[in-house]
Structures are given as structure tokens and as C-alpha cells.
Design a protein around this motif. Structure first.
Motif, PDB file in Angstrom:
ATOM      1  N   VAL A 239      -1.959 -22.964 111.787  1.00 54.65           N
ATOM      2  CA  VAL A 239      -0.820 -22.050 111.636  1.00 54.65           C
ATOM      3  C   VAL A 239      -1.226 -20.999 110.614  1.00 54.65           C
ATOM      4  CG1 VAL A 239       1.645 -21.831 111.151  1.00 54.65           C
ATOM      5  CG2 VAL A 239       0.752 -23.969 112.103  1.00 54.65           C
ATOM      6  N   PRO A 240      -1.708 -19.832 111.065  1.00 50.14           N
ATOM      7  CA  PRO A 240      -2.207 -18.808 110.132  1.00 50.14           C
ATOM      8  C   PRO A 240      -1.138 -18.387 109.121  1.00 50.14           C
ATOM      9  CG  PRO A 240      -2.764 -18.261 112.402  1.00 50.14           C
ATOM     10  CD  PRO A 240      -1.813 -19.411 112.468  1.00 50.14           C
ATOM     11  N   GLY A 241      -1.541 -18.379 107.854  1.00 52.85           N
ATOM     12  CA  GLY A 241      -0.620 -18.003 106.785  1.00 52.85           C
ATOM     13  C   GLY A 241       0.084 -19.184 106.151  1.00 52.85           C
ATOM     14  N   LEU A 242       0.044 -20.330 106.819  1.00 52.63           N
ATOM     15  CA  LEU A 242       0.697 -21.534 106.272  1.00 52.63           C
ATOM     16  C   LEU A 242      -0.304 -22.676 106.144  1.00 52.63           C
ATOM     17  CD1 LEU A 242       4.136 -21.574 108.175  1.00 52.63           C
ATOM     18  CD2 LEU A 242       3.669 -20.759 105.858  1.00 52.63           C
ATOM     19  N   GLU A 243      -1.573 -22.336 105.922  1.00 56.00           N
ATOM     20  CA  GLU A 243      -2.600 -23.380 105.835  1.00 56.00           C
ATOM     21  C   GLU A 243      -2.308 -24.385 104.726  1.00 56.00           C
ATOM     22  OE1 GLU A 243      -4.606 -19.900 107.867  1.00 56.00           O
ATOM     23  OE2 GLU A 243      -3.221 -20.188 106.181  1.00 56.00           O
ATOM     24  N   VAL A 244      -1.753 -23.919 103.616  1.00 57.25           N
ATOM     25  CA  VAL A 244      -1.480 -24.835 102.501  1.00 57.25           C
ATOM     26  C   VAL A 244      -0.371 -25.821 102.846  1.00 57.25           C
ATOM     27  CG1 VAL A 244      -2.278 -23.214 100.748  1.00 57.25           C
ATOM     28  CG2 VAL A 244       0.124 -23.171 101.459  1.00 57.25           C
ATOM     29  N   ALA A 245       0.416 -25.514 103.871  1.00 50.75           N
ATOM     30  CA  ALA A 245       1.529 -26.389 104.252  1.00 50.75           C
ATOM     31  C   ALA A 245       1.220 -27.211 105.501  1.00 50.75           C
ATOM     32  CB  ALA A 245       2.787 -25.550 104.483  1.00 50.75           C
ATOM     33  N   HIS A 246      -0.050 -27.243 105.902  1.00 46.28           N
ATOM     34  CA  HIS A 246      -0.402 -27.947 107.130  1.00 46.28           C
ATOM     35  C   HIS A 246       0.020 -29.416 107.112  1.00 46.28           C
ATOM     36  CE1 HIS A 246      -3.635 -25.167 109.128  1.00 46.28           C
ATOM     37  NE2 HIS A 246      -2.405 -24.769 109.314  1.00 46.28           N
TER      38      HIS A 246
ATOM     39  N   THR B  80     -14.940 -12.049 117.673  1.00 45.43           N
ATOM     40  CA  THR B  80     -14.963 -13.232 116.809  1.00 45.43           C
ATOM     41  C   THR B  80     -14.729 -14.447 117.682  1.00 45.43           C
ATOM     42  OG1 THR B  80     -13.904 -14.316 114.910  1.00 45.43           O
ATOM     43  CG2 THR B  80     -12.475 -13.037 116.354  1.00 45.43           C
ATOM     44  N   ASN B  81     -15.021 -15.615 117.158  1.00 43.73           N
ATOM     45  CA  ASN B  81     -14.689 -16.843 117.877  1.00 43.73           C
ATOM     46  C   ASN B  81     -13.562 -17.592 117.177  1.00 43.73           C
ATOM     47  OD1 ASN B  81     -16.144 -17.629 115.633  1.00 43.73           O
ATOM     48  ND2 ASN B  81     -17.264 -19.257 116.710  1.00 43.73           N
ATOM     49  N   ILE B  82     -12.837 -16.893 116.299  1.00 42.92           N
ATOM     50  CA  ILE B  82     -11.719 -17.500 115.576  1.00 42.92           C
ATOM     51  C   ILE B  82     -10.423 -17.246 116.344  1.00 42.92           C
ATOM     52  CG2 ILE B  82     -10.385 -17.489 113.438  1.00 42.92           C
ATOM     53  CD1 ILE B  82     -12.920 -16.621 111.988  1.00 42.92           C
ATOM     54  N   ILE B  83      -9.742 -18.307 116.724  1.00 41.43           N
ATOM     55  CA  ILE B  83      -8.477 -18.207 117.452  1.00 41.43           C
ATOM     56  C   ILE B  83      -7.336 -18.405 116.455  1.00 41.43           C
ATOM     57  CG2 ILE B  83      -7.045 -19.184 119.285  1.00 41.43           C
ATOM     58  CD1 ILE B  83      -9.601 -20.197 120.595  1.00 41.43           C
ATOM     59  N   PRO B  84      -6.492 -17.390 116.240  1.00 41.85           N
ATOM     60  CA  PRO B  84      -5.394 -17.523 115.281  1.00 41.85           C
ATOM     61  C   PRO B  84      -4.225 -18.317 115.867  1.00 41.85           C
ATOM     62  CG  PRO B  84      -5.321 -15.357 116.281  1.00 41.85           C
ATOM     63  CD  PRO B  84      -6.538 -16.041 116.857  1.00 41.85           C
TER      64      PRO B  84
ATOM     65  N   ARG C 117       7.090 -10.725 123.126  1.00 38.63           N
ATOM     66  CA  ARG C 117       7.251  -9.384 123.688  1.00 38.63           C
ATOM     67  C   ARG C 117       7.937  -8.426 122.721  1.00 38.63           C
ATOM     68  NH1 ARG C 117       3.513  -9.113 127.560  1.00 38.63           N
ATOM     69  NH2 ARG C 117       3.658 -10.909 128.968  1.00 38.63           N
ATOM     70  N   PHE C 118       8.934  -8.934 121.974  1.00 37.92           N
ATOM     71  CA  PHE C 118       9.770  -8.041 121.176  1.00 37.92           C
ATOM     72  C   PHE C 118       9.747  -8.357 119.684  1.00 37.92           C
ATOM     73  CE2 PHE C 118      11.762  -8.539 125.409  1.00 37.92           C
ATOM     74  CZ  PHE C 118      11.581  -7.239 125.867  1.00 37.92           C
ATOM     75  N   GLY C 119       8.960  -9.351 119.279  1.00 36.85           N
ATOM     76  CA  GLY C 119       8.941  -9.723 117.870  1.00 36.85           C
ATOM     77  C   GLY C 119       7.656  -9.330 117.177  1.00 36.85           C
ATOM     78  N   GLN C 120       7.195  -8.091 117.422  1.00 37.68           N
ATOM     79  CA  GLN C 120       5.929  -7.647 116.841  1.00 37.68           C
ATOM     80  C   GLN C 120       5.974  -7.636 115.317  1.00 37.68           C
ATOM     81  OE1 GLN C 120       7.477  -6.128 119.323  1.00 37.68           O
ATOM     82  NE2 GLN C 120       6.058  -5.971 121.048  1.00 37.68           N
ATOM     83  N   ASN C 121       7.153  -7.462 114.750  1.00 37.30           N
ATOM     84  CA  ASN C 121       7.274  -7.422 113.293  1.00 37.30           C
ATOM     85  C   ASN C 121       7.387  -8.812 112.671  1.00 37.30           C
ATOM     86  OD1 ASN C 121       7.221  -4.591 113.282  1.00 37.30           O
ATOM     87  ND2 ASN C 121       9.439  -4.467 113.635  1.00 37.30           N
ATOM     88  N   MET C 122       7.485  -9.835 113.501  1.00 38.94           N
ATOM     89  CA  MET C 122       7.562 -11.201 112.986  1.00 38.94           C
ATOM     90  C   MET C 122       6.178 -11.660 112.536  1.00 38.94           C
ATOM     91  SD  MET C 122      10.044 -13.050 115.775  1.00 38.94           S
ATOM     92  CE  MET C 122      11.727 -12.488 116.056  1.00 38.94           C
ATOM     93  N   PRO C 123       6.097 -12.485 111.493  1.00 41.40           N
ATOM     94  CA  PRO C 123       4.791 -12.988 111.044  1.00 41.40           C
ATOM     95  C   PRO C 123       4.129 -13.845 112.107  1.00 41.40           C
ATOM     96  CG  PRO C 123       6.590 -14.098 109.894  1.00 41.40           C
ATOM     97  CD  PRO C 123       7.211 -12.965 110.654  1.00 41.40           C
ATOM     98  N   LEU C 124       2.800 -13.877 112.079  1.00 37.96           N
ATOM     99  CA  LEU C 124       2.047 -14.607 113.097  1.00 37.96           C
ATOM    100  C   LEU C 124       2.385 -16.095 113.105  1.00 37.96           C
ATOM    101  CD1 LEU C 124      -0.115 -14.664 115.282  1.00 37.96           C
ATOM    102  CD2 LEU C 124      -1.851 -14.826 113.473  1.00 37.96           C
TER     103      LEU C 124
END
Length: 314
Positions: free
Chosen positions: A20-27, A174-178, A266-273
Motif C-alpha cells: 500500500v504505497p504511502g502506508l508502508e509503516v502501517a502494513h 520500472t518493474n515496481i508495481i505500486p 475514473r473520477f478520483g484522480q485527486n485521491m491518494p494512491l
């Protein structure tokens, strides 16, 4: 640096799943509800299969299709959760290129198979309520087997082009899948090739195949509701509608998170990844967990058999 940036990962040996990109510390914390849902899904669907196998009175089309749904839920959750949990617990992010494509194929083919099973269940309810005297002659065991085979073949054949296209693309970025698993569009975005054919095909599948399935289910239930409201007494209407409530419940449990996930992409481009990844993961897990619960609670025959097996004999 310029050399490393231009490196081509043509059929790379491995991909790297970020989780979960951005939440690695909470995995670790994220893994707790995911693991709980997986355990419930496994136990619930195995219980459904056990009860249907053990009870001869449940050997009829409705429960055969339910068995197919349980097997599909087990395959869908097991193709994703073990790898996700290994990322969350052990930071095991590498996945073999072929294993990634195989996971992608299983995920999307079983999603298509589940959609087909819902159509088959709608057919069963339509025949049972609108043509009750002909139910046993229309939906015979050979017919049910052919419908099941057609559903599986359709799901597999529709998704197969995803796999064939993804295997032949060069991967030069890249070979990194987010993502937490090998989701189709997440893999497509890594390709250094013209992916318009894939994008057009995905839209055709989403709107034509899934749209047709939903249209058929809607038409079936329109006819079912007309038949129910034509019954003479309120008790008869409620009893007949009760035989459809479980099916309607699992349809809502499956399509609601799917539509929400699609709209967020489709419509949540501004939402975090991380929001998109969590929603996409829940979209796979929640239905697999809820389906056996809904059928266990709403279907009297299964509920009675379950209580009988759980209650010790005198």
C-alpha cells in the motif's frame, strides 16, 4: 544514471509489489483486518461446500451454483491474500514475472466467472418462480453442468488476451508495481508500448460483458417481481421473495464495491494512491467474506443444516 534509466525490463524476471504505497509503516496494522477477512472467507466458503456436499436435499441447481460461487471466492481470495500478507508481514515484495501474470489472470478470470455465476443464479430463480412446474425439467443436472462449464470457459477466454498482451510488451520504465497485487491496469502502466488495444478491449469487457450480465439479471428480476406481486396473499409473496433475498444480497455485496472501485479510478484522480489500492483490495476480499455469511443467515435450508451439525447429538 542515463544508462540505468533506459534499461529495458523486457519480460523482467521479477516485479516488485509495493503493498500500500504511502502506508508502508502501517502494513502490519493493515494486515490485521485483511487477515481476519481472509480467515472468515476461507472458513465460511468451506463450510458452505461441506454442508451442500453432506445434505442430499441441497443437491439442486440453486446450491450447485452456490457451490461454484464458494469455489470461486476461495480461489479469488487465495490468489491474492497470501502474497499480500507476505508483503505486510515479511516485506517480501518480489514476485516472479510469470507468477505476476498468472495472478493477474486468476484474479480477473474469477471475477468474470463470478459475474457469470450471478447470471446463472438469476436464471435459476427466474425458472423456479416464473415456471415452477418446469424447473426440474429445464434445469436438469446435465444442463447445470453445461451452464457451469460455459461460465468458466467464458471467464477464462475473455481474460486470456490480457495475459497474452502483457507477456509480449517491453517494460522499460520500472518493474515496481505500486499495488498490493498484480492488478491488470497497474501492470499495463509499466509497459513501454502502445497499449490502446488493451485499453479498448478493457472498456469493451467492462461495458459489454459486465453490462450484459447486469442487464440480464435486471430483466430476470423484473419478471420475478411481477410474478411475486401477482401472488394472492402477502405471506406467499414474502415467502417467495425470501428465496431470492440471498442472491440479491450477494449481488449487492459484489457489484457495489466493484462500481465504487471503478468510479474511484475514473473520477478520483485527486485521491491518494493508497486509497485506490485499499479500495481495490477490499473489492476482492469483502464479497468473498460476505457471500457465505449472507447465504448462511438468509437461506433457511443452509442455516438449519449448519445448526444441526453444530448442535451435539443427545
Amino acid at each position: 544514471m542515463s544508462d540505468s534509466n533506459s534499461t529495458h525490463f523486457t519480460n523482467p524476471s521479477t516485479f516488485i509489489l509495493q503493498g500500500v504505497p504511502g502506508l508502508e509503516v502501517a502494513h502490519v496494522w493493515i494486515s490485521i483486518p485483511f487477515c481476519a477477512m481472509y480467515i472468515i472467507a476461507i472458513l465460511g466458503n468451506i463450510t458452505i461446500l461441506f454442508i451442500i456436499k453432506k445434505e442430499p436435499s441441497l443437491h439442486e441447481p440453486m446450491y450447485y451454483f452456490l457451490s461454484m460461487l464458494a469455489v470461486s471466492d476461495l480461489a479469488l481470495s487465495t490468489s491474492t491474500l497470501p502474497k499480500m500478507l507476505s508483503i505486510f508481514w515479511f516485506n517480501s515484495k518480489e514476485i516472479n514475472f510469470s507468477a505476476c501474470l498468472t495472478q493477474m489472470f486468476f484474479i480477473h478470470s474469477f471475477l468474470m466467472i463470478e459475474s457469470g455465476i450471478f447470471v446463472a443464479m438469476a436464471l435459476d430463480r427466474y425458472v423456479a418462480i416464473c415456471h415452477p412446474l418446469r424447473h426440474s425439467t429445464i434445469l436438469t443436472n446435465p444442463v447445470v453442468a453445461k451452464v457451469g462449464l460455459a461460465v468458466v470457459l467464458r471467464g477464462s477466454m475473455i481474460v486470456l488476451p490480457y495475459l497474452l498482451l502483457a507477456r509480449q510488451w517491453p517494460y522499460c520504465r520500472t518493474n515496481i508495481i505500486p499495488h498490493a497485487y498484480c492488478e491488470h491496469m497497474a501492470v499495463v502502466k509499466l509497459a513501454c508500448a502502445d497499449t490502446r488495444v488493451n485499453n479498448y478491449y478493457s472498456l469493451v469487457v467492462a461495458f459489454l460483458v459486465t453490462g450484459l450480465d447486469l442487464s440480464y439479471i435486471t430483466v430476470s428480476y423484473t419478471q420475478i417481481l411481477r410474478a411475486i406481486f401477482s401472488l394472492p396473499t402477502r405471506d406467499a409473496r414474502l415467502k417467495t421473495f425470501g428465496t431470492c433475498s440471498s442472491h440479491l444480497g450477494v449481488i449487492l455485496a459484489s457489484y457495489t464495491p466493484a462500481i465504487f472501485s471503478l468510479l474511484s479510478y475514473r473520477f478520483g484522480q485527486n485521491m491518494p494512491l493508497y486509497f485506490h489500492v485499499l479500495i481495490a483490495s477490499m473489492y476482492l476480499l469483502v464479497p468473498s467474506m460476505l457471500n457465505p455469511i449472507i447465504y448462511g443467515v438468509k437461506t433457511k435450508q443452509i442455516r438449519d443444516r449448519l445448526l444441526r451439525h453444530m448442535t451435539p447429538a443427545d
